[in-house]
Design a protein around this motif. Structure first.
Motif, PDB file in Angstrom:
ATOM      1  N   LEU A   1       0.818  -1.211   0.000  1.00  0.00           N
ATOM      2  CA  LEU A   1       0.000   0.000   0.000  1.00  0.00           C
ATOM      3  C   LEU A   1       0.849   1.257   0.000  1.00  0.00           C
ATOM      4  CD1 LEU A   1      -2.515  -1.192   2.705  1.00  0.00           C
ATOM      5  CD2 LEU A   1      -3.130  -0.647   0.354  1.00  0.00           C
ATOM      6  N   LEU A   2       2.085   1.140   0.443  1.00  0.00           N
ATOM      7  CA  LEU A   2       2.918   2.333   0.584  1.00  0.00           C
ATOM      8  C   LEU A   2       3.684   2.590  -0.709  1.00  0.00           C
ATOM      9  CD1 LEU A   2       4.319   1.474   4.100  1.00  0.00           C
ATOM     10  CD2 LEU A   2       2.489   3.074   3.558  1.00  0.00           C
ATOM     11  N   PRO A   3       3.913   3.863  -1.026  1.00  0.00           N
ATOM     12  CA  PRO A   3       4.730   4.146  -2.204  1.00  0.00           C
ATOM     13  C   PRO A   3       6.199   3.938  -1.863  1.00  0.00           C
ATOM     14  CG  PRO A   3       3.957   6.187  -1.217  1.00  0.00           C
ATOM     15  CD  PRO A   3       3.468   5.075  -0.351  1.00  0.00           C
ATOM     16  N   TYR A   4       6.773   2.907  -2.404  1.00  0.00           N
ATOM     17  CA  TYR A   4       8.204   2.668  -2.159  1.00  0.00           C
ATOM     18  C   TYR A   4       8.789   2.091  -3.445  1.00  0.00           C
ATOM     19  CZ  TYR A   4       7.217  -2.315  -1.865  1.00  0.00           C
ATOM     20  OH  TYR A   4       6.832  -3.582  -2.165  1.00  0.00           O
TER      21      TYR A   4
ATOM     22  N   MET B   1       9.230  -4.340  -9.074  1.00  0.00           N
ATOM     23  CA  MET B   1       8.174  -4.465 -10.083  1.00  0.00           C
ATOM     24  C   MET B   1       7.907  -3.137 -10.786  1.00  0.00           C
ATOM     25  SD  MET B   1       5.587  -6.744  -7.772  1.00  0.00           S
ATOM     26  CE  MET B   1       5.808  -5.756  -6.307  1.00  0.00           C
ATOM     27  N   TRP B   2       8.511  -2.071 -10.268  1.00  0.00           N
ATOM     28  CA  TRP B   2       8.279  -0.727 -10.802  1.00  0.00           C
ATOM     29  C   TRP B   2       6.801  -0.342 -10.802  1.00  0.00           C
ATOM     30  CZ3 TRP B   2      10.822   3.522 -11.123  1.00  0.00           C
ATOM     31  CH2 TRP B   2      12.215   3.439 -11.035  1.00  0.00           C
ATOM     32  N   LEU B   3       6.122  -0.775  -9.746  1.00  0.00           N
ATOM     33  CA  LEU B   3       4.720  -0.413  -9.584  1.00  0.00           C
ATOM     34  C   LEU B   3       4.592   0.649  -8.508  1.00  0.00           C
ATOM     35  CD1 LEU B   3       3.034  -3.908  -9.592  1.00  0.00           C
ATOM     36  CD2 LEU B   3       2.716  -2.113 -11.288  1.00  0.00           C
ATOM     37  N   TRP B   4       3.590   1.512  -8.691  1.00  0.00           N
ATOM     38  CA  TRP B   4       3.329   2.526  -7.663  1.00  0.00           C
ATOM     39  C   TRP B   4       1.850   2.517  -7.346  1.00  0.00           C
ATOM     40  CZ3 TRP B   4       7.210   5.145  -5.296  1.00  0.00           C
ATOM     41  CH2 TRP B   4       8.472   5.021  -5.896  1.00  0.00           C
TER      42      TRP B   4
ATOM     43  N   TRP C   1      -5.571   7.450  -0.110  1.00  0.00           N
ATOM     44  CA  TRP C   1      -5.657   8.606   0.806  1.00  0.00           C
ATOM     45  C   TRP C   1      -5.828   8.105   2.227  1.00  0.00           C
ATOM     46  CZ3 TRP C   1     -10.091  11.707  -2.034  1.00  0.00           C
ATOM     47  CH2 TRP C   1      -9.684  11.948  -3.369  1.00  0.00           C
ATOM     48  N   ASP C   2      -6.634   7.054   2.357  1.00  0.00           N
ATOM     49  CA  ASP C   2      -6.896   6.480   3.665  1.00  0.00           C
ATOM     50  C   ASP C   2      -5.622   5.969   4.324  1.00  0.00           C
ATOM     51  OD1 ASP C   2      -9.213   6.441   5.046  1.00  0.00           O
ATOM     52  OD2 ASP C   2      -9.629   4.325   4.684  1.00  0.00           O
ATOM     53  N   VAL C   3      -4.775   5.334   3.542  1.00  0.00           N
ATOM     54  CA  VAL C   3      -3.512   4.827   4.088  1.00  0.00           C
ATOM     55  C   VAL C   3      -2.727   5.980   4.707  1.00  0.00           C
ATOM     56  CG1 VAL C   3      -1.304   3.768   3.499  1.00  0.00           C
ATOM     57  CG2 VAL C   3      -3.412   2.924   2.459  1.00  0.00           C
TER      58      VAL C   3
ATOM     59  N   LEU D   1       3.516  12.432  -5.569  1.00  0.00           N
ATOM     60  CA  LEU D   1       2.347  11.978  -6.311  1.00  0.00           C
ATOM     61  C   LEU D   1       2.450  12.367  -7.784  1.00  0.00           C
ATOM     62  CD1 LEU D   1      -0.413  12.843  -3.707  1.00  0.00           C
ATOM     63  CD2 LEU D   1       0.839  10.722  -4.006  1.00  0.00           C
ATOM     64  N   TYR D   2       2.952  13.581  -8.027  1.00  0.00           N
ATOM     65  CA  TYR D   2       3.121  14.045  -9.402  1.00  0.00           C
ATOM     66  C   TYR D   2       4.098  13.127 -10.128  1.00  0.00           C
ATOM     67  CZ  TYR D   2       4.221  17.126 -13.308  1.00  0.00           C
ATOM     68  OH  TYR D   2       4.392  17.642 -14.553  1.00  0.00           O
TER      69      TYR D   2
END
Lengths: 477, 182
Positions: free
Chosen positions: A154-157, A161-164, A173-175, B79-80
């Motif tokens: 759930l976290l942006p890291y 896999m190069w997925l965001w 937003w909830d996270v 985010l951008y």
């Protein structure tokens, strides 16, 4: 310097009634002794009801561990979730718990900014409640993931896999909202505890306690320069928490409102969720404060003034919630949208009609008794009403999640939701976690903010709102 | 506070008071007498005390503002970057930079960094955690966190003279003035 002065005995714990925040006969030393005394009393002297309550809470905590283990072993199929009701109890409980947390932040932050004298004695207590409620809340979305060990996705890291994650989704937003809320609540609570840990370090009679509290107090020594920075930081934290607490439940309501499902897709959700959160939070404050003050004889510190004020806030926010329900019903009729009006009619008369009737009785009808002063000042009545509101607010989330999902646009995709024993076990288990932490807190940590009570007391003596302490025999003799 | 003072000898002289008003009055008189290196110790915040000992700029608000702006720009930037550069994909024809949807997370990042700075910055500027401090050597100081109020004039002050300062402080308090050993 000579300070072998006569020590003033702690005055008896008398509830001064609904007009005063502190029982009679105190000075800044006795309030400190009284609050710290709860922590210092030997374990064997702990009030008996505390042990029973703790044993019950601890047993329920085991239920949580068992049901979580079973869930991890078998998967989310042990719950009653089906398509179309994929959210089930997990999200009902998540929203309920996070709402309960909101009263703590409201008391510690918003009432600080509004300079409400009655917040001081109960702010630490309700901040702890916030923290434990958010811990329970945060667990549910993760348990609900199906593969909870991958929750960090759930976290942006940066990952191989190069997925965001998708930043346009309210679920992301909830996270951020919930994790920020948990962090800031923890910081607020710990910051408030530092000067009190210093008091514990200096007043404890046991070496190990002095070492322990000494470490926890970070070496706080009450320097005027430190207080000056501390107060500014505390004020800023209050200022930050105020919009934060409003944003958290707003974002939680976006989880629903941004979808297109009838019953969820409505603009009244953010304000009415926030009001409902404060409503249930104050109900929980009352539910916990009444037994705590009785067990530990804190009637002189958590007085009828606090409880009555909390009851009034409950009444006020309850009316906002009632307005929310009324507007939901009105708009579903006035919009002329067949799906909307069917949704509301189904909510009132469909297979889950009983939950709607109970919701209206628990959340709107019964709390109207709080208009009567005698009811607000009657501890038994207040305690029962607070329990009813807790149930009512849980039902509100049940109604929103379950009845909206079970009848959507296409009759071919309609379904029913039947919670299993593991749904109930997980839910009741988190009540065990919450109360276990809460009872440990009231027994082993100063449950009221000692330095703030001292500050308040001195302020009241200064303005003549509280009689100055009777003079003691001269010092040094 | 003179952090560079050697850890031997006298740290300062300490006077004890029973009420915040007495302490405030004494602090004002001490400042008026020309002393600058001093600190007051109280069990709760006392209004105007930091002012009285000549401590006015605490920089907490500035630090928090900086952290908050960093969180705001950093949060939005993340985010951008995610949705326009690192992982650009079309979601129902919405623009890659659909900025209104980024506001909630930007706000949360702003609050998060500000709060972290408010707490950790405040403690760092206060020099905490600091387990040892000379003032703890005064036995009566244990009550500084409960019901007593203390004023310490530090030996690093140019006007400090053990005898004369002691005399000056003795005139302000009805308690004996204590030596604070390093």
């Amino acid at each position: 310097m000579k300070t072998e002065d006569v020590v003033r005995p702690i005055p008896p714990d008398i509830d001064p009634g609904p007009d005063h925040v502190l029982g009679p006969g105190h000075d800044i030393a006795t309030v400190t002794d009284r609050i710290a005394g709860v922590v210092y009393q030997p374990l064997a002297k702990t009030p008996k009801p505390w042990f029973f309550a703790f044993a019950a809470a601890f047993a329920l905590l085991q239920l949580l561990l068992i049901s979580a283990t079973w869930l991890f072993y078998k998967g989310v199929g042990v719950w009653g979730i089906v398509i179309p009701i994929a959210w089930g109890f997990a999200i009902v409980n998540f929203v309920w718990w996070i709402g309960i947390g909101h009263a703590g932040t409201l008391i510690s932050a918003i009432l600080l900014l509004l300079k409400q004298d009655w917040r001081t004695s109960i702010n630490r207590f309700s901040e702890a409640m916030t923290l434990f409620a958010v811990a329970c809340a945060g667990m549910f979305p993760i348990l609900h993931l199906g593969r909870p060990w991958l929750a960090y996705w759930l976290l942006p890291y940066p990952n191989s896999m190069w997925l965001w994650p998708q930043p346009r989704s309210p679920l992301l937003w909830d996270v951020f909202a919930v994790s920020t809320y948990a962090t800031v609540s923890l910081l607020f609570w710990l910051t408030g505890l530092v000067p009190d840990f210093a008091t514990m370090r200096d007043t404890s009679k046991h070496h190990w306690q002095r070492v322990l509290f000494g470490m926890l107090s970070l070496g706080w020594r009450g320097s005027a320069k430190h207080w000056s920075r501390y107060q500014m930081a505390y004020l800023i934290l209050a200022g930050l928490s105020t919009p934060l607490v409003v944003s958290v439940h707003t974002v939680v309501s976006f989880d629903f409102a941004i979808s297109i499902l009838p019953g969820w897709h409505t603009t009244i959700f953010p304000p009415y969720f926030v009001a409902g959160a404060i409503y249930s939070g104050f109900a929980m404050v009352i539910t916990l404060a009444i037994p705590t003050r009785k067990w530990f004889h804190m009637e002189g510190m958590i007085t009828m003034r606090h409880l009555e004020a909390a009851a009034k806030v409950m009444l006020g926010t309850g009316l906002i919630v009632a307005y929310g329900y009324a507007m939901e019903a009105f708009i579903s009729w006035y919009s002329g949208n067949p799906y909307e009006s069917f949704m509301y009619w189904n909510r009132m008369t469909g297979p889950y009609w009983w939950s709607y009737i109970m919701l209206i009785s628990c959340n709107i009808a019964i709390p109207q008794l709080l208009w009567i002063r005698k009811v607000r000042l009657n501890l038994t009545a207040l305690f029962i009403i607070s329990l009813i509101v807790n149930v009512g607010m849980w039902l509100e989330r049940f109604v929103i999640v379950i009845t909206s999902l079970h009848r959507d646009f296409l009759p071919s995709s309609w379904g029913m939701y039947y919670p299993t024993i593991w749904d109930w076990a997980t839910f009741i288990g988190t009540i065990g976690l919450f109360t276990t932490l809460m009872w440990l807190f009231v027994r082993f940590v100063p449950m009221l903010a000692m330095f703030e009570v001292r500050e308040d007391l001195h302020h009241m003596q200064h303005t003549g709102a509280y009689p100055p302490a009777a003079p003691l025999p001269a010092h040094g003799d | 506070m003179n952090d560079n003072a050697p850890r031997t000898g006298l740290y300062g002289l300490m006077a004890e008071f029973t009420t915040p008003e007495q302490l405030l009055d004494a602090a004002n008189k001490t400042y008026a007498a020309g002393y600058r290196q001093m600190d007051a110790y109280t069990p709760m915040p006392v209004e105007g005390l930091a002012d009285a000992i000549g401590f006015r700029k605490h920089y907490v608000s500035q630090a928090v503002l900086t952290a908050g702006l960093t969180g705001c720009v950093g949060g939005f930037g993340l985010l951008y970057w995610i949705s326009k550069i690192a992982y650009a994909h079309n979601v129902a024809g919405r623009p890659m930079n659909s900025w209104p949807a980024y506001i909630p997370i930007t706000f949360e990042c702003t609050v998060l960094l500000s709060a972290l700075m408010a707490v950790f910055g405040m403690f760092a500027m206060n020099g905490l955690p600091q387990p040892y401090h000379p003032v703890f050597n005064v036995p009566e100081f244990a009550r500084a966190s409960k019901d007593r109020f203390f004023l310490c004039v530090e030996a690093g002050d140019p006007l400090f003279d053990k005898e004369r300062t002691r005399e000056f402080l003795s005139a302000l308090t009805s308690y004996e003035v204590a030596d604070v050993e390093n």
